[in-house]
Design an enzyme around this catalytic site. Structure first.
Site, PDB file in Angstrom:
ATOM      1  N   CYS A  29       0.840  -1.200   0.000  1.00 54.54           N
ATOM      2  CA  CYS A  29       0.000   0.000   0.000  1.00 54.54           C
ATOM      3  C   CYS A  29       0.880   1.258   0.000  1.00 54.54           C
ATOM      4  CB  CYS A  29      -0.965  -0.053   1.171  1.00 54.54           C
ATOM      5  SG  CYS A  29      -2.404   1.024   0.995  1.00 54.54           S
ATOM      6  N   HIS A  45      -3.616  -5.783   0.938  1.00 55.58           N
ATOM      7  CA  HIS A  45      -3.026  -6.096   2.248  1.00 55.58           C
ATOM      8  C   HIS A  45      -3.121  -7.574   2.607  1.00 55.58           C
ATOM      9  CE1 HIS A  45      -2.543  -1.888   3.580  1.00 55.58           C
ATOM     10  NE2 HIS A  45      -3.616  -1.660   2.842  1.00 55.58           N
ATOM     11  N   GLU A  79      -1.391  -9.056   4.669  1.00 54.04           N
ATOM     12  CA  GLU A  79      -1.121  -9.193   6.114  1.00 54.04           C
ATOM     13  C   GLU A  79      -2.394  -9.149   6.947  1.00 54.04           C
ATOM     14  OE1 GLU A  79      -0.608  -6.491   4.360  1.00 54.04           O
ATOM     15  OE2 GLU A  79      -0.896  -4.650   5.516  1.00 54.04           O
TER      16      GLU A  79
END
Lengths: 82, 230
Positions: B86, B203, B205
């Site tokens: 990002c 994302h 994660e």
């Protein structure tokens, strides 16, 4: 000495912000609007008295930080005192 | 294997990233402040998401010139691993560690939603736990994720196998509708020429634990753990 750097998206790079502004103006009743492009104006107060040196320094600043050469072009000018 | 997460003022996804890394690597990452320049002992540097320096001037532009980035660039030049997610991806492009740039989303809206990504190749340290062509879900949350580069650069990236992920539909097909932010050639992530620097907008994660709603993003971190422990 004041120097102004204008940063614009390069021709051919989609400018959705400019397009949205154009659409909003049309909605307000302003007719005959072609392409609208939005950019930035950055004014620098430099400790220089020589316009050419001030221009050269601002150009270097634009190359290194103020504009991203992948997507933006810039122009440097010295505003005339009112 | 030691990972470091670079923390810039205005970043807000470093804790998500730390949880994912600790969960998959079995070791907590070091949080590296943006003024630090000694990154010795770190194998993987992660630039997380957020709004570094308030996204002033351009997203990532200020962070790209912060003191730590010289050390990040030196790490990359030595063949070290770098992951930018990002805002981290935007910083890597602004720093010249990855080509191209991220423009305002084509639809102008900030997009906070899930998307589907297709893994373009599975032979890198970031993707070995996926299969080439595999599709996974990932959250996205960005206003400036519209990847762009000139046509020559895009051709070179594709020719050299440097497109990491593309926005696709759930069946793995690219379409204008699936390319949510309008990225050139539906590119969601790209590699450096040695495939050791990866930048992507979504994302992974944030999907590493069933409690978070899925583990679709886990293979990214498991791949890194496997590669860097070996």
């Amino acid at each position: 000495m004041k120097v102004a750097v204008t940063v614009m998206l390069k021709d051919g790079v989609l400018d959705p912000q400019g397009r949205a502004i154009g659409q909003a103006l049309t909605t307000l009743g302003f007719g005959g609007i072609g392409e609208v492009r939005a950019g930035k104006l950055i004014e620098l107060e430099l400790a220089e008295t020589d316009p050419e040196r001030a221009r050269a320094r601002a150009t270097e600043m634009a190359r290194r930080l103020l504009a991203n050469p992948v997507i933006e072009s810039f122009s440097v000018h010295i505003p005339t005192e009112a | 294997m030691r990972a470091g997460i670079v923390v810039f003022p205005g970043i807000n996804r470093e804790r998500d990233m730390a949880i994912a890394i600790e969960s998959c690597f079995g070791q907590a990452p070091r949080l590296v402040w943006h003024h630090e320049t000694d990154l010795a002992g770190l194998d993987l540097l992660v630039l997380p998401g957020g709004f570094s320096y308030g996204d002033y001037l351009r997203c990532g532009a200020m962070a790209a010139h912060s003191p730590v980035m010289g050390a990040v660039a030196a790490h990359a030049r030595r063949g070290g691993y770098v992951l930018g997610v990002c805002n981290g991806f935007q910083i890597l492009t602004e720093a010249g560690l990855l080509p191209g740039a991220l423009l305002r989303n084509a639809g102008l809206r900030f997009l906070s939603m899930d998307c589907f990504l297709r893994v373009e190749r599975a032979d890198t340290v970031f993707t070995s736990r996926w299969a080439a062509g595999e599709v996974f879900r990932a959250p996205m949350a960005h206003g400036d994720g519209n990847y762009t580069a000139d046509a020559d650069t895009l051709d070179r990236l594709e020719g050299e196998g440097r497109v990491a992920f593309r926005y696709v539909d759930a069946d793995g097909k690219t379409s204008a509708a699936a390319n949510l932010n309008g990225s050139a050639r539906a590119i969601a992530g790209i590699y450096s020429d040695n495939a050791r620097v990866l930048g992507l907008m979504p994302h992974p994660e944030d999907l590493v634990d069933p409690l978070l709603g899925g583990v679709d993003g886990r293979p990214l971190f498991d791949s890194l753990a496997a590669a860097l422990v070996a």
